[in-house]
Design a protein around this motif. Structure first.
Motif, PDB file in Angstrom:
ATOM      1  N   HIS A 137       8.433 -27.079  18.075  1.00  0.00           N
ATOM      2  CA  HIS A 137       9.151 -25.953  17.475  1.00  0.00           C
ATOM      3  C   HIS A 137      10.632 -25.972  17.851  1.00  0.00           C
ATOM      4  N   ILE A 138      10.949 -26.570  18.965  1.00  0.00           N
ATOM      5  CA  ILE A 138      12.353 -26.636  19.398  1.00  0.00           C
ATOM      6  C   ILE A 138      13.169 -27.435  18.385  1.00  0.00           C
ATOM      7  N   PHE A 139      12.608 -28.495  17.841  1.00  0.00           N
ATOM      8  CA  PHE A 139      13.352 -29.299  16.868  1.00  0.00           C
ATOM      9  C   PHE A 139      13.526 -28.551  15.546  1.00  0.00           C
ATOM     10  N   THR A 140      12.526 -27.789  15.142  1.00  0.00           N
ATOM     11  CA  THR A 140      12.670 -26.960  13.945  1.00  0.00           C
ATOM     12  C   THR A 140      13.753 -25.911  14.178  1.00  0.00           C
ATOM     13  N   LEU A 166      12.922 -32.373  29.498  1.00  0.00           N
ATOM     14  CA  LEU A 166      12.307 -32.207  30.815  1.00  0.00           C
ATOM     15  C   LEU A 166      10.790 -32.066  30.709  1.00  0.00           C
ATOM     16  N   ALA A 167      10.336 -31.331  29.723  1.00  0.00           N
ATOM     17  CA  ALA A 167       8.894 -31.150  29.535  1.00  0.00           C
ATOM     18  C   ALA A 167       8.216 -32.487  29.237  1.00  0.00           C
ATOM     19  N   ARG A 168       8.859 -33.311  28.423  1.00  0.00           N
ATOM     20  CA  ARG A 168       8.299 -34.630  28.129  1.00  0.00           C
ATOM     21  C   ARG A 168       8.308 -35.516  29.366  1.00  0.00           C
ATOM     22  N   THR A 169       9.359 -35.426  30.146  1.00  0.00           N
ATOM     23  CA  THR A 169       9.468 -36.226  31.367  1.00  0.00           C
ATOM     24  C   THR A 169       8.349 -35.894  32.345  1.00  0.00           C
ATOM     25  N   PHE A 170       8.039 -34.611  32.466  1.00  0.00           N
ATOM     26  CA  PHE A 170       7.008 -34.182  33.409  1.00  0.00           C
ATOM     27  C   PHE A 170       5.641 -33.988  32.742  1.00  0.00           C
ATOM     28  N   ASP A 171       5.513 -34.534  31.535  1.00  0.00           N
ATOM     29  CA  ASP A 171       4.260 -34.489  30.766  1.00  0.00           C
ATOM     30  C   ASP A 171       3.737 -33.061  30.591  1.00  0.00           C
ATOM     31  N   LEU A 172       4.662 -32.144  30.290  1.00  0.00           N
ATOM     32  CA  LEU A 172       4.304 -30.744  30.087  1.00  0.00           C
ATOM     33  C   LEU A 172       4.474 -30.309  28.631  1.00  0.00           C
ATOM     34  N   SER A 173       4.827 -31.250  27.770  1.00  0.00           N
ATOM     35  CA  SER A 173       5.076 -30.869  26.386  1.00  0.00           C
ATOM     36  C   SER A 173       3.757 -30.538  25.703  1.00  0.00           C
ATOM     37  N   GLY A 174       3.856 -29.652  24.762  1.00  0.00           N
ATOM     38  CA  GLY A 174       2.697 -29.233  23.985  1.00  0.00           C
ATOM     39  C   GLY A 174       3.140 -28.937  22.572  1.00  0.00           C
ATOM     40  N   ALA A 175       2.383 -28.129  21.886  1.00  0.00           N
ATOM     41  CA  ALA A 175       2.704 -27.781  20.501  1.00  0.00           C
ATOM     42  C   ALA A 175       4.027 -27.024  20.420  1.00  0.00           C
ATOM     43  N   VAL A 217      24.530 -23.146  22.132  1.00  0.00           N
ATOM     44  CA  VAL A 217      24.103 -23.246  23.533  1.00  0.00           C
ATOM     45  C   VAL A 217      22.577 -23.207  23.621  1.00  0.00           C
ATOM     46  N   ALA A 218      21.945 -22.350  22.822  1.00  0.00           N
ATOM     47  CA  ALA A 218      20.482 -22.258  22.827  1.00  0.00           C
ATOM     48  C   ALA A 218      19.844 -23.575  22.381  1.00  0.00           C
ATOM     49  N   ILE A 219      20.430 -24.224  21.385  1.00  0.00           N
ATOM     50  CA  ILE A 219      19.914 -25.519  20.938  1.00  0.00           C
ATOM     51  C   ILE A 219      20.036 -26.544  22.066  1.00  0.00           C
ATOM     52  N   MET A 220      21.193 -26.561  22.726  1.00  0.00           N
ATOM     53  CA  MET A 220      21.383 -27.497  23.835  1.00  0.00           C
ATOM     54  C   MET A 220      20.340 -27.262  24.928  1.00  0.00           C
ATOM     55  N   LEU A 221      20.134 -26.007  25.292  1.00  0.00           N
ATOM     56  CA  LEU A 221      19.142 -25.691  26.318  1.00  0.00           C
ATOM     57  C   LEU A 221      17.732 -26.063  25.865  1.00  0.00           C
ATOM     58  N   GLY A 222      17.432 -25.828  24.584  1.00  0.00           N
ATOM     59  CA  GLY A 222      16.124 -26.192  24.047  1.00  0.00           C
ATOM     60  C   GLY A 222      15.868 -27.684  24.125  1.00  0.00           C
ATOM     61  N   ASP A 278       8.647 -18.959  -1.305  1.00  0.00           N
ATOM     62  CA  ASP A 278       8.751 -20.340  -0.822  1.00  0.00           C
ATOM     63  C   ASP A 278       8.865 -20.365   0.700  1.00  0.00           C
ATOM     64  N   ALA A 279       8.309 -21.410   1.271  1.00  0.00           N
ATOM     65  CA  ALA A 279       8.376 -21.571   2.722  1.00  0.00           C
ATOM     66  C   ALA A 279       8.881 -22.962   3.048  1.00  0.00           C
ATOM     67  N   GLU A 280       9.589 -23.048   4.138  1.00  0.00           N
ATOM     68  CA  GLU A 280      10.036 -24.333   4.672  1.00  0.00           C
ATOM     69  C   GLU A 280       8.934 -24.795   5.620  1.00  0.00           C
ATOM     70  N   MET A 281       8.280 -25.886   5.251  1.00  0.00           N
ATOM     71  CA  MET A 281       7.120 -26.349   6.007  1.00  0.00           C
ATOM     72  C   MET A 281       7.561 -27.368   7.053  1.00  0.00           C
ATOM     73  N   ARG A 282       7.595 -26.949   8.265  1.00  0.00           N
ATOM     74  CA  ARG A 282       7.922 -27.807   9.404  1.00  0.00           C
ATOM     75  C   ARG A 282       6.843 -27.560  10.445  1.00  0.00           C
ATOM     76  N   SER A 283       7.177 -27.796  11.691  1.00  0.00           N
ATOM     77  CA  SER A 283       6.201 -27.482  12.739  1.00  0.00           C
ATOM     78  C   SER A 283       5.980 -25.974  12.809  1.00  0.00           C
ATOM     79  N   LEU A 284       6.962 -25.229  12.349  1.00  0.00           N
ATOM     80  CA  LEU A 284       6.903 -23.776  12.315  1.00  0.00           C
ATOM     81  C   LEU A 284       7.262 -23.358  10.894  1.00  0.00           C
ATOM     82  N   ASP A 285       6.308 -22.805  10.164  1.00  0.00           N
ATOM     83  CA  ASP A 285       6.582 -22.392   8.790  1.00  0.00           C
ATOM     84  C   ASP A 285       7.543 -21.208   8.787  1.00  0.00           C
ATOM     85  N   MET A 286       8.535 -21.296   7.906  1.00  0.00           N
ATOM     86  CA  MET A 286       9.573 -20.273   7.857  1.00  0.00           C
ATOM     87  C   MET A 286       9.844 -19.928   6.403  1.00  0.00           C
ATOM     88  N   PRO A 287       9.951 -18.646   6.074  1.00  0.00           N
ATOM     89  CA  PRO A 287      10.314 -18.295   4.699  1.00  0.00           C
ATOM     90  C   PRO A 287      11.663 -18.935   4.337  1.00  0.00           C
TER      91      PRO A 287
END
Length: 166
Positions: A44-47, A31-40, A20-25, A119-128
């Motif tokens: 992170h939502i896709f990661t 919506l943020a892209r539609t209203f030109d509110l997306s940022g960095a 459910v959290a992924i769906m909401l994200g 080791d880290a998973e290098m995406r938009s948000l680095d994660m161990p």
């Protein structure tokens, strides 16, 4: 087994909440892209979603195993004589246990190695990486325990009837 059941129930609920959290994200990101509110933060939502898909599958799998929810083809168990069906079903369940334990062993090694080397998973948000891999050995072990019910318990994994029975 009651404790294992509660752990598996808890993991299944967490998987549902994460889904459910992924769906909401995704909705928020769109919506943020539609209203030109997306940022960095929006990348992170896709990661979050990518990592979540692994967590969801791993967390829900032991519960699905207990509920006989994994995909299985009953064609062979339906074709053999009725007295052979439980033996064949227990053999398949034993094979499932072996596969789950082998996967638990190898994923535990990969998780420990990732932790040891940092080791880290290098995406938009680095994660161990060990946090990403850590769900696998735990959940494969829980799946092996769940399949053991169908080897040593009174109930078998297969019904012995071909076709869909839901």
């Amino acid at each position: 087994m009651r404790i294992i059941d509660r752990v598996c129930d808890f993991l299944a609920v967490l998987a549902g909440i994460y889904l459910v959290a992924i769906m909401l994200g995704i909705v928020i990101s769109a919506l943020a892209r539609t209203f030109d509110l997306s940022g960095a933060w929006s990348s992170h939502i896709f990661t979050f979603a990518e990592c979540g898909l692994l967590y969801i599958v791993m967390a829900a799998s032991p519960w699905r195993g207990r509920e006989k929810g994994h995909v299985c083809i009953e064609l062979l168990t339906a074709a053999v004589p009725q007295r052979v069906q439980p033996v064949l079903s227990r053999a398949v369940s034993t094979l499932c246990i072996v596969i789950c334990l082998v996967l638990a062993w190898y994923t535990w090694g990969a998780t420990a190695k990732a932790y040891r080397f940092g080791d880290a998973e290098m995406r938009s948000l680095d994660m161990p990486k060990f946090l990403l891999l850590g769900a696998m050995p735990i959940c494969f072990t829980l799946m092996a325990i769940q399949f053991s019910r169908f080897v040593w318990g009174t109930e078998t994994l297969h019904s012995g009837q071909a076709g869909v029975h839901e």
